[in-house]
Every structure is written in structure tokens, then in C-alpha cells.
Design a protein around this motif. Sequence first.
Motif, PDB file in Angstrom:
ATOM      1  N   ASP A  40      35.593   4.679  23.807  1.00  0.00           N
ATOM      2  CA  ASP A  40      36.409   4.420  22.563  1.00  0.00           C
ATOM      3  C   ASP A  40      36.561   2.871  22.283  1.00  0.00           C
ATOM      4  O   ASP A  40      36.991   2.624  21.191  1.00  0.00           O
ATOM      5  CB  ASP A  40      37.627   5.329  22.701  1.00  0.00           C
ATOM      6  N   SER A  41      36.454   2.166  23.205  1.00  0.00           N
ATOM      7  CA  SER A  41      36.776   0.761  23.189  1.00  0.00           C
ATOM      8  C   SER A  41      35.561   0.037  22.691  1.00  0.00           C
ATOM      9  O   SER A  41      35.585  -1.125  22.390  1.00  0.00           O
ATOM     10  CB  SER A  41      37.027   0.088  24.291  1.00  0.00           C
ATOM     11  N   MET A  42      34.511   0.712  22.365  1.00  0.00           N
ATOM     12  CA  MET A  42      33.352   0.296  21.692  1.00  0.00           C
ATOM     13  C   MET A  42      33.464   0.076  20.244  1.00  0.00           C
ATOM     14  O   MET A  42      32.477   0.401  19.411  1.00  0.00           O
ATOM     15  CB  MET A  42      31.945   0.657  22.333  1.00  0.00           C
ATOM     16  N   ARG A  43      34.142  -0.995  19.913  1.00  0.00           N
ATOM     17  CA  ARG A  43      34.624  -1.301  18.337  1.00  0.00           C
ATOM     18  C   ARG A  43      34.764  -2.777  18.251  1.00  0.00           C
ATOM     19  O   ARG A  43      35.119  -3.101  19.443  1.00  0.00           O
ATOM     20  CB  ARG A  43      35.759  -0.458  17.939  1.00  0.00           C
ATOM     21  N   LEU A  44      34.180  -3.424  17.539  1.00  0.00           N
ATOM     22  CA  LEU A  44      34.181  -4.728  17.296  1.00  0.00           C
ATOM     23  C   LEU A  44      35.653  -5.362  17.638  1.00  0.00           C
ATOM     24  O   LEU A  44      35.804  -6.327  18.344  1.00  0.00           O
ATOM     25  CB  LEU A  44      33.346  -5.440  16.009  1.00  0.00           C
ATOM     26  N   ASN A  45      36.487  -4.992  16.846  1.00  0.00           N
ATOM     27  CA  ASN A  45      38.093  -5.306  16.915  1.00  0.00           C
ATOM     28  C   ASN A  45      38.580  -5.411  18.352  1.00  0.00           C
ATOM     29  O   ASN A  45      39.173  -6.066  18.750  1.00  0.00           O
ATOM     30  CB  ASN A  45      38.573  -4.714  15.670  1.00  0.00           C
ATOM     31  N   ARG A  46      38.032  -4.191  18.885  1.00  0.00           N
ATOM     32  CA  ARG A  46      38.736  -3.872  20.475  1.00  0.00           C
ATOM     33  C   ARG A  46      37.823  -4.868  21.309  1.00  0.00           C
ATOM     34  O   ARG A  46      38.639  -5.572  22.403  1.00  0.00           O
ATOM     35  CB  ARG A  46      38.770  -2.692  20.695  1.00  0.00           C
ATOM     36  N   LEU A  47      36.649  -5.183  21.112  1.00  0.00           N
ATOM     37  CA  LEU A  47      35.898  -5.910  21.954  1.00  0.00           C
ATOM     38  C   LEU A  47      36.418  -7.564  21.787  1.00  0.00           C
ATOM     39  O   LEU A  47      36.558  -8.025  23.034  1.00  0.00           O
ATOM     40  CB  LEU A  47      34.624  -5.899  21.853  1.00  0.00           C
ATOM     41  N   GLU A  48      36.469  -7.860  20.523  1.00  0.00           N
ATOM     42  CA  GLU A  48      36.927  -9.181  20.306  1.00  0.00           C
ATOM     43  C   GLU A  48      38.393  -9.305  20.801  1.00  0.00           C
ATOM     44  O   GLU A  48      38.612 -10.566  21.398  1.00  0.00           O
ATOM     45  CB  GLU A  48      37.183  -9.639  18.688  1.00  0.00           C
ATOM     46  N   ARG A  49      39.258  -8.413  20.816  1.00  0.00           N
ATOM     47  CA  ARG A  49      40.745  -8.556  21.252  1.00  0.00           C
ATOM     48  C   ARG A  49      40.483  -8.829  22.700  1.00  0.00           C
ATOM     49  O   ARG A  49      41.314  -9.614  23.165  1.00  0.00           O
ATOM     50  CB  ARG A  49      41.331  -7.222  20.967  1.00  0.00           C
ATOM     51  N   HIS A  50      39.686  -7.973  23.462  1.00  0.00           N
ATOM     52  CA  HIS A  50      39.671  -8.284  24.884  1.00  0.00           C
ATOM     53  C   HIS A  50      39.370  -9.846  25.231  1.00  0.00           C
ATOM     54  O   HIS A  50      39.695 -10.512  26.243  1.00  0.00           O
ATOM     55  CB  HIS A  50      38.471  -7.415  25.417  1.00  0.00           C
ATOM     56  N   LEU A  51      38.145 -10.261  24.492  1.00  0.00           N
ATOM     57  CA  LEU A  51      37.855 -11.782  24.620  1.00  0.00           C
ATOM     58  C   LEU A  51      39.022 -12.530  24.475  1.00  0.00           C
ATOM     59  O   LEU A  51      39.515 -13.406  25.259  1.00  0.00           O
ATOM     60  CB  LEU A  51      36.703 -11.975  23.694  1.00  0.00           C
ATOM     61  N   GLN A  52      39.571 -12.317  23.185  1.00  0.00           N
ATOM     62  CA  GLN A  52      40.833 -13.188  22.820  1.00  0.00           C
ATOM     63  C   GLN A  52      41.980 -13.121  24.056  1.00  0.00           C
ATOM     64  O   GLN A  52      42.407 -14.326  24.097  1.00  0.00           O
ATOM     65  CB  GLN A  52      41.224 -13.108  21.424  1.00  0.00           C
ATOM     66  N   GLN A  53      42.143 -12.115  24.406  1.00  0.00           N
ATOM     67  CA  GLN A  53      43.489 -12.019  25.200  1.00  0.00           C
ATOM     68  C   GLN A  53      43.002 -12.187  26.515  1.00  0.00           C
ATOM     69  O   GLN A  53      43.904 -12.972  27.356  1.00  0.00           O
ATOM     70  CB  GLN A  53      44.097 -10.374  24.983  1.00  0.00           C
ATOM     71  N   GLN A  54      41.963 -11.778  27.206  1.00  0.00           N
ATOM     72  CA  GLN A  54      41.719 -12.186  28.560  1.00  0.00           C
ATOM     73  C   GLN A  54      40.801 -13.263  29.200  1.00  0.00           C
ATOM     74  O   GLN A  54      41.155 -13.649  30.186  1.00  0.00           O
ATOM     75  CB  GLN A  54      40.978 -10.610  29.172  1.00  0.00           C
ATOM     76  N   HIS A  55      40.313 -13.792  27.919  1.00  0.00           N
ATOM     77  CA  HIS A  55      39.362 -14.887  28.342  1.00  0.00           C
ATOM     78  C   HIS A  55      39.491 -16.020  27.149  1.00  0.00           C
ATOM     79  O   HIS A  55      38.468 -16.175  26.361  1.00  0.00           O
ATOM     80  CB  HIS A  55      38.004 -14.443  28.489  1.00  0.00           C
ATOM     81  N   PRO A  56      40.739 -16.274  26.772  1.00  0.00           N
ATOM     82  CA  PRO A  56      40.883 -17.533  25.548  1.00  0.00           C
ATOM     83  C   PRO A  56      39.918 -18.675  25.525  1.00  0.00           C
ATOM     84  O   PRO A  56      39.545 -18.994  24.387  1.00  0.00           O
ATOM     85  CB  PRO A  56      42.450 -17.595  25.496  1.00  0.00           C
ATOM     86  N   SER A  57      39.629 -19.099  26.864  1.00  0.00           N
ATOM     87  CA  SER A  57      38.914 -20.095  26.777  1.00  0.00           C
ATOM     88  C   SER A  57      37.362 -20.096  26.412  1.00  0.00           C
ATOM     89  O   SER A  57      36.663 -21.213  26.440  1.00  0.00           O
ATOM     90  CB  SER A  57      38.817 -20.651  28.140  1.00  0.00           C
ATOM     91  N   LEU A  58      36.891 -18.730  26.396  1.00  0.00           N
ATOM     92  CA  LEU A  58      35.440 -18.492  25.966  1.00  0.00           C
ATOM     93  C   LEU A  58      35.391 -17.986  24.489  1.00  0.00           C
ATOM     94  O   LEU A  58      34.296 -17.723  24.242  1.00  0.00           O
ATOM     95  CB  LEU A  58      34.947 -17.343  26.989  1.00  0.00           C
ATOM     96  N   VAL A  59      36.356 -17.900  23.689  1.00  0.00           N
ATOM     97  CA  VAL A  59      36.319 -17.662  22.305  1.00  0.00           C
ATOM     98  C   VAL A  59      35.459 -18.428  21.465  1.00  0.00           C
ATOM     99  O   VAL A  59      34.737 -17.764  20.752  1.00  0.00           O
ATOM    100  CB  VAL A  59      37.837 -17.725  21.371  1.00  0.00           C
TER     101      VAL A  59
END
Length: 75
Positions: A40-59
Motif C-alpha cells: 500500500d506504500s507503493m505510491r509516489l507521495n508515500r515513498l517521497e515522504r519516507h525519503l524526506q522524513q527518514q533520510h533528509p540528507s539524501l533528498v
Amino acid sequence: MAAKKRKFSQDYVKFGFTFMETAELQLPLYAICIKVLSNDSMRLNRLERHLQQQHPSLVLKTKEFFLLKQNPSSG
């Protein structure tokens, strides 16, 4: 009603995701922290949110950076 089974898209690579296949599902797998998310997380906005919240240095990293992380032996 059954949940929608989402399929992996190459657009997900720009957020650092690849996929892991189980039975009949493709699950998003994050190449940096090796975390597997739900289908269910395989949606662009959810994947992008994981990147922004968990790995902000990689955005600001490029798609090529994430491709190298997924296939370290090819670089």
C-alpha cells in the motif's frame, strides 16, 4: 473488497526504492536502510515522504546515486 496490488514503477528509483517480490506482491524496498514497506506504500507521495522524513540528507541526490546504491557492483 481486496486491497489493490500495486506494481513497481521506475519512477520510484528517484526516491531510492527498488522492489522485493513475494508470492504475488511487489513490495517497495529502500536501498539505503534496507527497509521493506507495505504494498500500500507503493505510491509516489508515500515513498517521497519516507525519503524526506527518514533520510533528509539524501533528498537532493540524483536518480543515478540511488541506482549505484542498488547495484554497488556495477560502479
